[in-house]
Design an enzyme around this catalytic site. Structure first.
Site, PDB file in Angstrom:
ATOM      1  N   GLU A   3       0.865  -1.460   0.462  1.00 20.35           N
ATOM      2  CA  GLU A   3      -0.085  -0.078   0.200  1.00 20.35           C
ATOM      3  C   GLU A   3       0.552   0.857   0.297  1.00 20.35           C
ATOM      4  OE1 GLU A   3      -1.990  -0.199   3.383  1.00 20.35           O
ATOM      5  OE2 GLU A   3      -3.408  -1.729   3.000  1.00 20.35           O
ATOM      6  N   PRO A   4       2.159   1.584  -1.094  1.00 20.24           N
ATOM      7  CA  PRO A   4       2.540   2.473  -1.284  1.00 20.24           C
ATOM      8  C   PRO A   4       1.985   3.626  -1.524  1.00 20.24           C
ATOM      9  CG  PRO A   4       2.681   1.660  -3.168  1.00 20.24           C
ATOM     10  CD  PRO A   4       1.974   0.496  -2.552  1.00 20.24           C
ATOM     11  N   GLY A   5       1.744   5.100  -0.282  1.00 18.21           N
ATOM     12  CA  GLY A   5       1.465   6.421  -1.232  1.00 18.21           C
ATOM     13  C   GLY A   5       2.532   7.135  -1.648  1.00 18.21           C
ATOM     14  N   ARG A   6       3.436   7.567   0.159  1.00 19.42           N
ATOM     15  CA  ARG A   6       4.136   8.624  -0.937  1.00 19.42           C
ATOM     16  C   ARG A   6       5.697   8.985  -1.965  1.00 19.42           C
ATOM     17  NH1 ARG A   6       5.798  11.647   3.570  1.00 19.42           N
ATOM     18  NH2 ARG A   6       5.036  10.436   5.247  1.00 19.42           N
ATOM     19  N   ARG A  54       3.000  20.726   6.385  1.00 20.67           N
ATOM     20  CA  ARG A  54       3.815  19.341   6.747  1.00 20.67           C
ATOM     21  C   ARG A  54       4.878  20.147   7.457  1.00 20.67           C
ATOM     22  NH1 ARG A  54       6.620  15.455   4.220  1.00 20.67           N
ATOM     23  NH2 ARG A  54       6.448  14.441   5.665  1.00 20.67           N
ATOM     24  N   TYR A  91       4.664  18.706  11.229  1.00 21.48           N
ATOM     25  CA  TYR A  91       5.934  17.873  11.331  1.00 21.48           C
ATOM     26  C   TYR A  91       7.568  18.093  11.087  1.00 21.48           C
ATOM     27  CZ  TYR A  91       1.990  14.899   9.666  1.00 21.48           C
ATOM     28  OH  TYR A  91       0.870  14.117   9.032  1.00 21.48           O
ATOM     29  N   CYS A  97      -1.805  33.413  10.439  1.00 17.29           N
ATOM     30  CA  CYS A  97      -1.547  34.575  11.677  1.00 17.29           C
ATOM     31  C   CYS A  97      -1.055  33.219  13.119  1.00 17.29           C
ATOM     32  CB  CYS A  97      -2.955  35.292  12.138  1.00 17.29           C
ATOM     33  SG  CYS A  97      -3.251  36.533  11.518  1.00 17.29           S
ATOM     34  N   TYR A 152       0.758  13.585   0.600  1.00 16.12           N
ATOM     35  CA  TYR A 152       0.285  14.280   1.619  1.00 16.12           C
ATOM     36  C   TYR A 152       0.453  16.220   1.752  1.00 16.12           C
ATOM     37  CZ  TYR A 152       0.307  10.048   3.096  1.00 16.12           C
ATOM     38  OH  TYR A 152       0.490   8.111   3.044  1.00 16.12           O
TER      39      TYR A 152
HETATM   40  N1  LLP Z   1      -0.923   1.957   4.331  1.00 21.34           N
HETATM   41  C1  LLP Z   1      -1.459   2.665   5.345  1.00 21.34           C
HETATM   42  C2  LLP Z   1      -2.282   1.136   6.389  1.00 21.34           C
HETATM   43  C3  LLP Z   1      -0.998   3.557   6.243  1.00 21.34           C
HETATM   44  O1  LLP Z   1      -1.989   4.136   7.094  1.00 21.34           O
HETATM   45  C4  LLP Z   1      -0.826   4.768   5.479  1.00 21.34           C
HETATM   46  C5  LLP Z   1      -0.058   5.911   5.638  1.00 21.34           C
HETATM   47  C6  LLP Z   1      -0.127   3.773   3.881  1.00 21.34           C
HETATM   48  C7  LLP Z   1      -0.565   2.733   3.613  1.00 21.34           C
HETATM   49  C8  LLP Z   1       0.492   4.679   3.246  1.00 21.34           C
HETATM   50  O2  LLP Z   1       1.988   5.367   3.377  1.00 21.34           O
HETATM   51  P1  LLP Z   1       3.007   5.411   2.805  1.00 21.34           P
HETATM   52  O3  LLP Z   1       3.560   4.808   2.204  1.00 21.34           O
HETATM   53  O4  LLP Z   1       2.639   7.086   2.168  1.00 21.34           O
HETATM   54  O5  LLP Z   1       4.246   6.262   3.261  1.00 21.34           O
HETATM   55  N2  LLP Z   1       0.491  13.034   6.786  1.00 21.34           N
HETATM   56  C9  LLP Z   1       2.399  12.627   6.952  1.00 21.34           C
HETATM   57  C10 LLP Z   1       1.896  10.683   6.324  1.00 21.34           C
HETATM   58  C11 LLP Z   1       0.731  10.354   7.535  1.00 21.34           C
HETATM   59  C12 LLP Z   1       0.873   8.359   6.645  1.00 21.34           C
HETATM   60  C13 LLP Z   1      -0.363   8.019   7.520  1.00 21.34           C
HETATM   61  N3  LLP Z   1      -0.658   6.640   6.791  1.00 21.34           N
HETATM   62  C14 LLP Z   1       3.006  13.153   6.368  1.00 21.34           C
HETATM   63  O6  LLP Z   1       2.621  14.506   5.439  1.00 21.34           O
HETATM   64  O7  LLP Z   1       4.346  12.837   6.564  1.00 21.34           O
END
Ligand code: LLP
Length: 452
Positions: free
Chosen positions: A298-301, A337, A341, A369, A398
């Site tokens: 499940e990659p996102g970033r 971000r 963070y 502000c 994100y």
């Molecule tokens: N699967 C699950 C169950 C998750 O909770 C997440 C991210 C992902 C996959 C995807 O993770 P990734 O491959 O993108 O790392 N807002 C934060 C990041 C929060 C991530 C939450 N869960 C930021 O801006 O760094």
């Protein structure tokens, strides 16, 4: 606990190094900074600022690179479910779907978006620590491919929903491998103290419970230990634990056919750090390759983060006391971000002459502000006057999804570059849309004479 605070002041990569590390960016002496060959200044001239700009070619190339890395180690059948939360724009979902990605969703809204973008329900995994009965009913009636269940309580709810719907539900149990992801505390999810997943010592009993409930097909396990993980060590540890748990469950007579490895692969916000997907795939293959598992991730970033920039214009350069501030027209409501963070993002002037000029330390801030509305402290940037453009890098994940309208700032526009063309994919929000959902109770309403 590690944070995102980036390189030490003075050791930061300059504009040339930031651009050189990103194949989709280049500095044209005339057009200035380009993304996949399209001049960012042209996009800003048409859409205004702030504006998100995403590169379709970069996202496709990264998806293919991940695919190839998996195939290289014999894991070519791994199913990639893009984590919609990273960037849920319909155009991004559509282009990843066309590449063969499924979706990982965590809300009814994300499920609807993914379906609207053309992703088949059977290619959707529904995750999340707090799915309501209504969410589960929606997921089951849509026929999602898999539900990642995070607790005994959720299993009972899901069983009731499956029974009522009269259809069995395929699920995996998201377990908490109690491994330190060595990332920011706010996005660490795989430690025993975190709210996510089923506690390690309870996995076997919860699996047996799932198998005993009517309407449920427990097919395997899922994990996700955190996000922006920049070394393979935590994955190595977690996959080893998962392999061990799978053999224990199998020895107890359970079917364990699937493993969802979650997301979390980090990217390099500076230059040079981060893990290679080849290395990640190698670790996956070493622990999980021979286990006769249907693997998922499940990659996102990693897929979309580097592909986007937030384009912004300078409002003014302000000197006060000892301070030197560059005030942008983008703010924490657009990209939260850094405020949330302490995340480090590269900031590059768009005009070639600006990018090449010698820098002096400046705090890069937004107009909101709050002191926290700071993109960078003491960043070396050349003198930039009003209307000069800058690109805040690696804002594809994100970024827009976490925007708000704080300070009644409308949501920014967005554009997608694809080959030599580009298109606006979201217009800037109209000011009147800020209050379009609001009503003033009749007893408070007064006629607005200006509108009479
Ligand atoms: N699967 C699950 C169950 C998750 O909770 C997440 C991210 C992902 C996959 C995807 O993770 P990734 O491959 O993108 O790392 N807002 C934060 C990041 C929060 C991530 C939450 N869960 C930021 O801006 O760094």
């Amino acid at each position: 606990m590690a944070d995102f605070s980036g390189p030490a002041a003075g050791a930061e990569p300059d504009a040339a190094a930031l651009i050189a590390a990103r194949p989709h960016l280049s500095m044209d002496p005339v057009q200035g900074l380009t993304l996949e060959g399209v001049a960012l200044a042209d996009i800003a001239a048409e859409l205004g600022t702030p504006a998100w700009v995403y590169g379709a070619g970069t996202i496709r190339a990264r998806f293919r690179q991940l695919r190839a890395a998996l195939a290289e180690v014999g894991l070519g059948d791994t199913q990639i479910h893009y984590a919609v939360k990273a960037n849920d724009h319909l155009a991004i979902l559509a282009l990843l779907a066309a590449e063969g990605a499924g979706a990982d969703v965590v809300s009814g809204g994300e499920l609807a978006r993914a379906r609207h973008a053309g992703i088949a329900a059977s290619h959707i995994v529904y995750s999340g620590v707090g799915k309501s009965a209504q969410d589960l009913r929606l997921a089951v009636s849509e026929g999602v491919g898999q539900i990642n269940v995070e607790s005994r309580e959720e299993l009972a709810m899901l069983s009731a929903v499956a029974e009522a719907a009269g259809r069995p539900v395929d699920l995996v149990l998201r377990v908490n491998p109690d491994v330190d992801a060595e990332t920011h505390a706010k996005i660490t999810t795989g430690l025993a103290e975190n709210k996510f997943g089923i506690a390690w010592e309870e996995v076997e009993s919860v699996y047996a419970y799932a198998a005993s409930l009517p309407g449920l097909n427990p097919l395997g396990l899922a994990m996700h230990i955190g996000s922006q993980i920049v070394s393979v060590g935590p994955f190595d540890a977690a996959f080893a634990r998962m392999a061990d748990m799978i053999s224990r469950l199998r020895a107890a007579g359970h079917t364990v056919a699937r493993l969802d490895c979650g997301g979390g692969i980090g990217i390099s916000y500076e230059a040079g750090q981060g893990i290679s997907v080849a290395e990640y795939a190698g670790v996956m293959a070493r622990h999980l390759g021979g286990l006769d598992l249907h693997l998922m991730m499940e990659p996102g970033r990693w897929l979309v983060g580097p592909a986007g920039v937030l384009l912004s214009a300078v409002v003014l350069a302000k000197k006060t006391g000892n301070g030197s501030f560059l005030v942008l027209d983008a703010a924490m409501n657009d990209l939260v971000r850094p405020a949330m963070y302490d995340a480090w993002h590269g900031i590059v002037p768009v005009a070639a002459a600006d990018a090449g000029a010698p820098g002096a330390p400046v705090d890069v801030v937004g107009p909101v502000c709050e002191t926290g509305d700071t993109f960078a402290r003491g960043r070396l940037l050349p003198p930039l006057g009003p209307d000069a453009l800058v690109a805040i890098l690696d804002a594809g994940a994100y970024g827009a999804v976490m925007s708000s309208t704080y300070n009644a700032r409308p949501l920014a526009a967005a554009a997608l570059v694809d080959g030599s063309r580009w298109a606006a994919i979201t217009p800037r929000q109209e000011i009147a849309a800020l209050w379009a959902r609001e009503t003033v109770p009749a007893w408070l309403a007064t006629a607005d004479e200006s509108e009479a």
